[in-house]
Design an enzyme around this catalytic site. Structure first.
Site, PDB file in Angstrom:
ATOM      1  N   HIS A   1       0.780  -1.061   0.002  1.00 34.41           N
ATOM      2  CA  HIS A   1      -0.088  -0.032   0.046  1.00 34.41           C
ATOM      3  C   HIS A   1       1.074   1.430   0.034  1.00 34.41           C
ATOM      4  O   HIS A   1       0.448   2.204  -0.815  1.00 34.41           O
ATOM      5  CB  HIS A   1      -0.868   0.096   1.225  1.00 34.41           C
ATOM      6  CG  HIS A   1      -2.106  -0.869   1.169  1.00 34.41           C
ATOM      7  ND1 HIS A   1      -2.696  -1.296   2.088  1.00 34.41           N
ATOM      8  CD2 HIS A   1      -2.667  -1.278   0.152  1.00 34.41           C
ATOM      9  CE1 HIS A   1      -3.843  -2.232   1.842  1.00 34.41           C
ATOM     10  NE2 HIS A   1      -3.624  -2.070   0.560  1.00 34.41           N
TER      11      HIS A   1
ATOM     12  N   ASP B   1      -1.710  -7.287 -17.325  1.00 35.32           N
ATOM     13  CA  ASP B   1      -2.321  -8.673 -17.383  1.00 35.32           C
ATOM     14  C   ASP B   1      -1.904  -9.282 -18.494  1.00 35.32           C
ATOM     15  O   ASP B   1      -1.618 -10.628 -18.427  1.00 35.32           O
ATOM     16  CB  ASP B   1      -3.852  -8.611 -17.105  1.00 35.32           C
ATOM     17  CG  ASP B   1      -4.390  -8.345 -15.791  1.00 35.32           C
ATOM     18  OD1 ASP B   1      -3.793  -9.013 -14.780  1.00 35.32           O
ATOM     19  OD2 ASP B   1      -4.961  -7.560 -15.657  1.00 35.32           O
TER      20      ASP B   1
ATOM     21  N   CYS C   1      -3.333   0.735 -22.264  1.00 34.07           N
ATOM     22  CA  CYS C   1      -3.366   1.503 -21.052  1.00 34.07           C
ATOM     23  C   CYS C   1      -2.774   0.696 -20.005  1.00 34.07           C
ATOM     24  O   CYS C   1      -2.868   1.074 -18.755  1.00 34.07           O
ATOM     25  CB  CYS C   1      -4.815   1.523 -20.675  1.00 34.07           C
ATOM     26  SG  CYS C   1      -5.699   0.150 -20.730  1.00 34.07           S
TER      27      CYS C   1
HETATM   28  C1  PEP Z   1      -3.573  -3.852 -17.349  1.00 36.57           C
HETATM   29  O1  PEP Z   1      -3.961  -5.145 -17.060  1.00 36.57           O
HETATM   30  O2  PEP Z   1      -2.817  -3.817 -18.162  1.00 36.57           O
HETATM   31  C2  PEP Z   1      -4.583  -2.696 -16.889  1.00 36.57           C
HETATM   32  C3  PEP Z   1      -4.504  -1.590 -17.339  1.00 36.57           C
HETATM   33  O3  PEP Z   1      -5.286  -3.158 -15.897  1.00 36.57           O
HETATM   34  P1  PEP Z   1      -5.112  -3.354 -14.313  1.00 36.57           P
HETATM   35  O4  PEP Z   1      -3.678  -3.150 -14.324  1.00 36.57           O
HETATM   36  O5  PEP Z   1      -6.095  -2.591 -13.618  1.00 36.57           O
HETATM   37  O6  PEP Z   1      -5.404  -4.799 -14.233  1.00 36.57           O
HETATM   38 MG    MG Z   2      -5.850  -5.742 -16.047  1.00 35.80          MG
END
Ligand code: PEP
Ligand code: MG
Length: 583
Positions: free
Chosen positions: A198, A467, A514
């Site tokens: 955190h 991910d 993203c």
């Molecule tokens: C990702 O998986 O790249 C993403 C942008 O989502 P999160 O990091 O929230 O899983």
């Molecule tokens: Mg993700």
């Protein structure tokens, strides 16, 4: 004293130079003694009073959260309130006082040590890190019991003395970090913590140089020692020789000058040397983060992680956000962005982002009922979120983004539910954008490999590289023991990324990235060379990425990137990446 260097985990970039300020661990000062039978109830009462005082303290911190506080802080305070209310903390130590006649401090410490040992057995890194939260809560209670003033309160009264202060602690709670944020302190070092603790998350969102996981730094570093933190490398140099200090001062000054220069690019359009326009968007956690996005010159929000509205509410708030509460948050974001598009991702709960009140029973939560899988299993909750997002779309351009899709039937089911939500709103005479764009995160390899399923059904795609890398390489993104295997430049990852971008272009469907790769300037040219035209990242990264774009020429990058995509060996890829960066 001789100079020495410590190595840990880099969590927040930049260089900090200053004198060490050690934060003592309350646990170290605890007295241990046995009490008599007659003293038991008074001792029980003393502990109950201390717990009640900490409840009030947390509530006060919660109430005083500034509107621009980092998104995660409210959630962290709630987690601490929840821990404090748990019978493990609020009742078990009382039993220890009654049965073993320990004094209150000793009883509490005994229970915390017991709980900590149980947490050490847990394999899941994220959960194991929650041990720190329990210890931080315990320390708060101990501080009240021992009458020690908050370790930070003293600092708060002397702003000048903290101008170049490096905080060194065994651990720092996120709530305590909050008290640092208005102070001109230079950086922080902790013995505990991982990339995903955190405190590390808050440090990153505050953009303060930091290194964690330094093992026994707080024992090795003495009060007022000169300390350098290299937040990019996770290195701490204690009592540096003058020549090293000078080098780092120069580096620090150079970095500051570069950042200042970057701010001039805020209004400059992101266009490559050959005239290709690039869209730079911001990732946010809460609507308040829109201010930072605008400040960095973002032309919209590419990822609003809506799960942060749902996390950490089991303490004081004690429930999920209602449709109306969500609507207000989404409306606040789209209004703040003044006509710029806001991409709201539906709830991506689970795995490393559990809902506090959700019992985690999955054996492997990253492969379990997370994100859209969870939403489809909880249709009432999902419908409320969809209606809230749709209602907000009457106030400005909103796009709907769905996480973790892999199967065609999941897409169809989701689209059906969106249609149902629209029908309900029509019936209730509520306004919304009937043409709202709907997109999918591409973050499961199966999705990237079956892209036509997505391109045929949706308006846009956003690649979640965080991910996508985790699932392609079977490397848990929060586990430091396999962190060395988490490689965005693995040929399989590059293949999935480049083919998704190319397939999107062929199908005429916009594709953005993203995940963290979008904000990494070392990868900007590679992504441009693959054909990426839309990047979404933390606001603090945006201007550096823009500068990289302004210096890029696609006519040079595209053929060089094609060559990289044919390579298999890590050495060859790394070498070619070096060349690409200097092209
Ligand atoms: C990702 O998986 O790249 C993403 C942008 O989502 P999160 O990091 O929230 O899983
Ligand atoms: Mg993700």
């Amino acid at each position: 004293m001789a100079s020495f260097t410590l190595h840990g985990i880099p969590v927040s970039r930049g260089i900090a130079i200053g004198r060490a300020h050690l934060l003592a661990s309350a646990a170290l000062d605890v007295k241990h003694y046995l009490i008599s039978e007659e003293q038991v109830e008074a001792e029980v009462q003393r502990l109950q009073n201390a717990i009640a005082a900490v409840h009030q303290e947390l509530q006060a911190v919660w109430r005083e959260l500034p509107p621009d506080a980092p998104a995660e802080l409210g959630a962290f305070i709630d987690v601490h309130a929840l821990i404090l209310s748990d019978p493990m903390i609020s009742e078990m130590p009382l039993d220890i006082i009654r049965s073993r006649h320990y004094n209150a401090e000793w009883a509490l410490l005994t229970q915390i040590d017991e709980l900590s040992a149980q947490f050490d057995e847990i394999e899941d890194t994220y959960l194991r890190e929650r041990k720190n939260d329990i210890q931080q809560v315990g320390e708060r209670v101990l501080k009240v019991l021992t009458g020690t003033a908050s370790t930070l309160a003293g600092l708060a009264s002397s702003p000048d003395s903290t101008a170049h202060m490096i905080v060194v602690a065994h651990d720092i709670s996120p709530a305590d970090m909050l008290q640092f944020r208005d102070r001109a302190f230079a950086g922080f070092i902790t013995d505990l913590g991982g990339q995903n603790s955190h405190t590390a998350i808050v440090a990153r969102s505050l953009d303060i140089p930091a290194a964690v996981g330094m093992y026994n730094a707080s024992a090795l570093i003495a009060q007022d020692d000169w300390v350098i933190i290299d937040g990019d490398a996770g290195v701490v140099i204690v009592d540096p020789p003058p020549v090293v200090l000078e080098q780092y001062r120069e580096r620090q000054a150079r970095m500051l000058r570069e950042r200042k220069k970057l701010s001039r690019l805020k209004k400059t359009p992101a266009v490559t040397k050959d005239g290709t326009e690039i869209t730079l968007l911001a990732n946010i956690e809460l609507p308040q983060d829109c201010a930072a996005a605008l400040e960095a010159g973002a032309t919209g929000i590419g990822l609003f992680r809506s799960e942060f509205l749902f996390m950490g509410r089991a303490g004081y708030a004690n429930r999920l956000p209602t449709e109306d509460e969500q609507f207000e948050s989404y409306k606040m974001a789209v209004t703040a962005m003044k006509g710029r598009p806001v991409t709201i991702r539906t709830l991506d709960i689970g795995a490393d982002k559990p809902m506090d009140n959700a019992e985690e029973t999955a054996l492997n939560p990253a492969l379990g009922l997370r994100a859209i899988r969870y939403c489809l299993a909880e249709p009432q909750m999902f419908m409320a979120q969809l209606r809230a997002i749709l209602r907000a779309s009457a106030f400005g351009p909103i796009k709907l983004l769905i996480p973790m899709l892999a199967h065609a039937f999941e897409i169809d089911q989701t689209l059906n539910m969106i249609e149902q939500a629209k029908a309900q709103l029509r019936e209730a005479n509520r306004k919304f954008d009937p043409q709202i764009q709907i997109g999918a995160m591409i973050e499961i390899p199966a999705a990237a490999l079956a892209l036509p399923l997505f391109a045929q059904r949706l308006d846009f795609l956003s690649i979640g590289t965080n991910d996508l890398i985790q699932y392609t390489l079977a490397v848990d993104r929060v586990d430091h023991e396999v962190a060395h295997l988490y490689n965005p430049l693995h040929p399989a990852v590059l293949f999935l990324l480049s083919t998704t971008i190319a397939a999107g272009a062929k199908a005429g469907i916009p594709v953005s990235v993203c995940g963290e790769m979008a904000g990494d300037t070392k990868l900007t040219r590679l992504l441009l060379g693959m054909g990426l035209r839309e990047f979404s990242m933390h606001p603090a990264q945006l201007l550096s990425v823009k500068q990289e774009i302004l210096n890029s020429d696609l006519t040079v990058l595209v053929p060089k990137t094609r060559k990289i995509l044919r390579l298999m060996e890590a050495n060859a890829i790394n070498e070619a990446m070096e060349q690409l960066r200097s092209a």
